[in-house]
Design an enzyme around this catalytic site. Structure first.
Site, PDB file in Angstrom:
ATOM      1  N   CYS A  66      36.989  -0.601  -1.454  1.00 38.93           N
ATOM      2  CA  CYS A  66      35.932   0.095  -1.242  1.00 38.93           C
ATOM      3  C   CYS A  66      35.261  -0.866  -0.505  1.00 38.93           C
ATOM      4  CB  CYS A  66      34.611   1.117  -0.807  1.00 38.93           C
ATOM      5  SG  CYS A  66      33.392   1.382  -0.482  1.00 38.93           S
TER       6      CYS A  66
ATOM      7  N   CYS B 299      34.362   7.018   3.201  1.00 35.29           N
ATOM      8  CA  CYS B 299      34.100   6.986   1.722  1.00 35.29           C
ATOM      9  C   CYS B 299      34.902   7.559   0.854  1.00 35.29           C
ATOM     10  CB  CYS B 299      33.137   7.859   1.695  1.00 35.29           C
ATOM     11  SG  CYS B 299      32.407   7.654  -0.123  1.00 35.29           S
TER      12      CYS B 299
ATOM     13  N   TYR C 276      18.681  28.904 -14.466  1.00 39.14           N
ATOM     14  CA  TYR C 276      18.803  27.369 -13.185  1.00 39.14           C
ATOM     15  C   TYR C 276      19.613  28.014 -13.094  1.00 39.14           C
ATOM     16  CZ  TYR C 276      14.975  25.196 -16.710  1.00 39.14           C
ATOM     17  OH  TYR C 276      14.337  25.041 -17.343  1.00 39.14           O
TER      18      TYR C 276
ATOM     19  N   GLU D 146      16.011  31.723 -11.109  1.00 38.50           N
ATOM     20  CA  GLU D 146      16.424  30.727 -10.034  1.00 38.50           C
ATOM     21  C   GLU D 146      15.057  30.540  -9.088  1.00 38.50           C
ATOM     22  OE1 GLU D 146      18.718  27.874  -9.285  1.00 38.50           O
ATOM     23  OE2 GLU D 146      17.069  27.409  -7.365  1.00 38.50           O
TER      24      GLU D 146
ATOM     25  N   CYS E  89      23.557  17.344 -16.296  1.00 40.56           N
ATOM     26  CA  CYS E  89      23.912  16.487 -15.688  1.00 40.56           C
ATOM     27  C   CYS E  89      23.353  15.505 -16.427  1.00 40.56           C
ATOM     28  CB  CYS E  89      23.802  16.701 -14.485  1.00 40.56           C
ATOM     29  SG  CYS E  89      22.088  16.681 -13.651  1.00 40.56           S
TER      30      CYS E  89
HETATM   31  N1  SAH Z   1      23.701  26.987 -12.144  1.00 44.25           N
HETATM   32  C1  SAH Z   1      23.310  26.894 -11.007  1.00 44.25           C
HETATM   33  C2  SAH Z   1      22.738  25.570 -10.455  1.00 44.25           C
HETATM   34  C3  SAH Z   1      22.675  25.057 -11.169  1.00 44.25           C
HETATM   35  S1  SAH Z   1      21.554  23.059 -10.792  1.00 44.25           S
HETATM   36  C4  SAH Z   1      25.304  26.023 -10.220  1.00 44.25           C
HETATM   37  O1  SAH Z   1      26.225  25.972 -11.371  1.00 44.25           O
HETATM   38  O2  SAH Z   1      25.216  26.263  -9.658  1.00 44.25           O
HETATM   39  C5  SAH Z   1      19.642  23.435 -10.747  1.00 44.25           C
HETATM   40  C6  SAH Z   1      18.976  24.746 -10.428  1.00 44.25           C
HETATM   41  O3  SAH Z   1      17.979  24.962 -11.031  1.00 44.25           O
HETATM   42  C7  SAH Z   1      18.585  24.725  -8.762  1.00 44.25           C
HETATM   43  O4  SAH Z   1      19.974  26.083  -8.182  1.00 44.25           O
HETATM   44  C8  SAH Z   1      17.183  24.838  -8.581  1.00 44.25           C
HETATM   45  O5  SAH Z   1      16.806  25.006  -7.682  1.00 44.25           O
HETATM   46  C9  SAH Z   1      16.968  25.160  -9.913  1.00 44.25           C
HETATM   47  N2  SAH Z   1      15.537  25.420 -10.061  1.00 44.25           N
HETATM   48  C10 SAH Z   1      14.921  22.957 -10.742  1.00 44.25           C
HETATM   49  N3  SAH Z   1      13.941  23.706 -11.564  1.00 44.25           N
HETATM   50  C11 SAH Z   1      14.153  24.855 -11.577  1.00 44.25           C
HETATM   51  C12 SAH Z   1      12.741  25.771 -12.432  1.00 44.25           C
HETATM   52  N4  SAH Z   1      11.479  25.321 -12.939  1.00 44.25           N
HETATM   53  N5  SAH Z   1      12.798  26.824 -12.308  1.00 44.25           N
HETATM   54  C13 SAH Z   1      14.334  27.575 -11.964  1.00 44.25           C
HETATM   55  N6  SAH Z   1      15.189  26.953 -11.403  1.00 44.25           N
HETATM   56  C14 SAH Z   1      14.429  25.483 -11.551  1.00 44.25           C
END
Ligand code: SAH
Length: 396
Positions: A20, A102, A255, A277, A352
């Site tokens: 790249c 990319c 989340y 969420e 992550c």
């Molecule tokens: N489990 C899901 C999302 C993971 S990403 C998947 O695999 O697709 C993390 C998520 O947490 C996001 O959607 C974000 O909007 C949410 N988030 C961030 N801070 C938060 C909080 N304080 N309370 C609840 N959700 C939250």
């Protein structure tokens, strides 16, 4: 559910740097100086250093073909010397590195972005200027459903006014009839956030649908969706496998985004799932997604996960298992303390960031939980990010 582990040995060996030309300038692929086998070893060591004290770290699950895995591509636009350029921001700056293709991104999405850039001067449109707050196009975001083939293009503009909108749209759709929806998102604030609050659907239904683990999901422009669908299936199967759910279980999906983990878990186990969420668009998607998949045993709430759990604990709520998949910053004390209080038997932490995962596991392991399994999954080849699934169970 069982997870098939990809043999890390049969994977094609990528050359160092992967050729790249933007590798050093862009900064997005921190590990491109290593071949893929070396990258996996690097990530394995990173996980062991941070998490080895909690227990055995399983071998990281890599990809067979670790290129063009990103189903979401975002490009920033800028006027430079009378010309519009598009690309990615150099790390920790707002300097744009022009990108036309990319190694990580979906190639079709890249083609669309280049086309949009070339289309602008034909319509006398320019890029938005962050300093003056003038100009038109700020970002283009393309999301592609890898299994559905649906394509969403989000044009992020600095103004609501979109001169020659119909003609612009016509030209875009003529060149790419595969596009299933186009959304205009207006962002005129001084912010490093890509998307603003106002949206207009210009074509199609305003979202894409995609299939993961045999369930169909609607994803709106502002909802989170995992960017590597091939590895996401492995990630979710691992998490749901770790939770070992029974039909009689009450499960929290914290989340939860668009409800993906919770819906797959509810469907496969019959357990009752409660999702929480913060992003209201994602919660609307989750409610819709449960209905679309004929899942009646899942409900979703829009709230801060920590506050939601404090209330749940105060009301004497009980969960048998908890999935938690927080953003990179990890969870918070409200949430973690309430976990300890509500005492679910199993906690499956999808993370992550090994740094915040280590911090949160320290808290849980000092407060009644034991780490049982640690499985890293390579969701982001060529970058230094690592995803991990951890199973904790309550000490007896
Ligand atoms: N489990 C899901 C999302 C993971 S990403 C998947 O695999 O697709 C993390 C998520 O947490 C996001 O959607 C974000 O909007 C949410 N988030 C961030 N801070 C938060 C909080 N304080 N309370 C609840 N959700 C939250």
């Amino acid at each position: 559910m069982k997870t098939d582990k990809t043999k890390n040995t049969k994977r094609k060996k990528e050359g160092k740097g992967n050729g790249c030309p933007l590798y050093k300038k862009c900064g997005g692929c921190q590990l491109q100086n290593m071949n893929y086998e070396e990258q996996l070893s690097f990530k394995q060591v990173k996980c062991i250093k941070a998490l080895g004290k909690f227990g055995h770290v399983e071998e990281i699950i890599g990809m067979d073909n670790p290129v063009h895995y990103r189903n979401k591509v975002q490009a920033a636009f800028k006027n430079v010397n009378g010309k519009v350029i598009s690309g990615v921001y150099q790390s920790a700056s707002h300097r744009i590195v022009p990108v036309t293709e990319c190694l990580l991104e979906d190639e079709f999405a890249d083609e669309i972005i280049v086309f949009v850039r070339k289309l602008l001067p034909q319509f006398r449109l320019n890029a938005y200027n962050e300093d003056t707050g003038r100009g038109f196009l700020r970002h283009v975001l393309v999301r592609r459903g890898f299994s559905s083939g649906e394509v969403m293009v989000v044009l992020v503009t600095g103004t609501e006014l979109f001169p020659k909108k119909k003609e612009f749209l016509g030209a875009l759709l003529k060149a790419f009839p595969e596009i299933t929806t186009v959304v205009q998102n207006v962002n005129n604030s001084k912010t490093s956030m890509v998307l603003g609050k106002k949206e207009f659907v210009l074509y199609g239904n305003g979202y894409i649908e995609d299939t993961l683990c045999s369930c169909k999901f609607r994803i709106s422009p502002r909802s989170f969706y995992q960017i590597n669908p091939v590895q996401t299936e492995i990630l979710y199967k691992t998490a749901i496998d770790f939770a070992a759910l029974k039909k009689s279980d009450r499960v929290l999906d914290a989340y939860c985004g668009t409800g993906t983990i919770g819906i797959v878990a509810a469907k496969s186990s019959g357990a009752k799932v409660v999702g929480v969420e913060l992003n209201s668009d994602a919660v609307s998607d989750a409610v819709f997604n449960a209905r679309e998949n004929n899942v009646e045993n899942a409900e979703f709430y829009c709230a801060d996960a920590g506050r939601f759990m404090v209330e749940a604990a105060a009301q004497g709520e009980k969960f048998n298992a908890v999935f938690m998949d927080p953003p990179r910053a990890g969870s918070d004390l409200n949430f973690l303390k309430s976990i300890v209080k509500t005492a679910p038997e199993r906690v499956v932490y999808v993370s992550c960031s090994v740094e915040t995962l280590e911090r949160d596991l320290l808290f849980l392991s000092k407060n009644g939980y034991r780490v049982k399994k640690i499985q890293p999954v390579d969701m982001f080849p060529h970058t230094n990010h690592v995803e991990c699934v951890v199973l904790l169970s309550r000490k007896k």
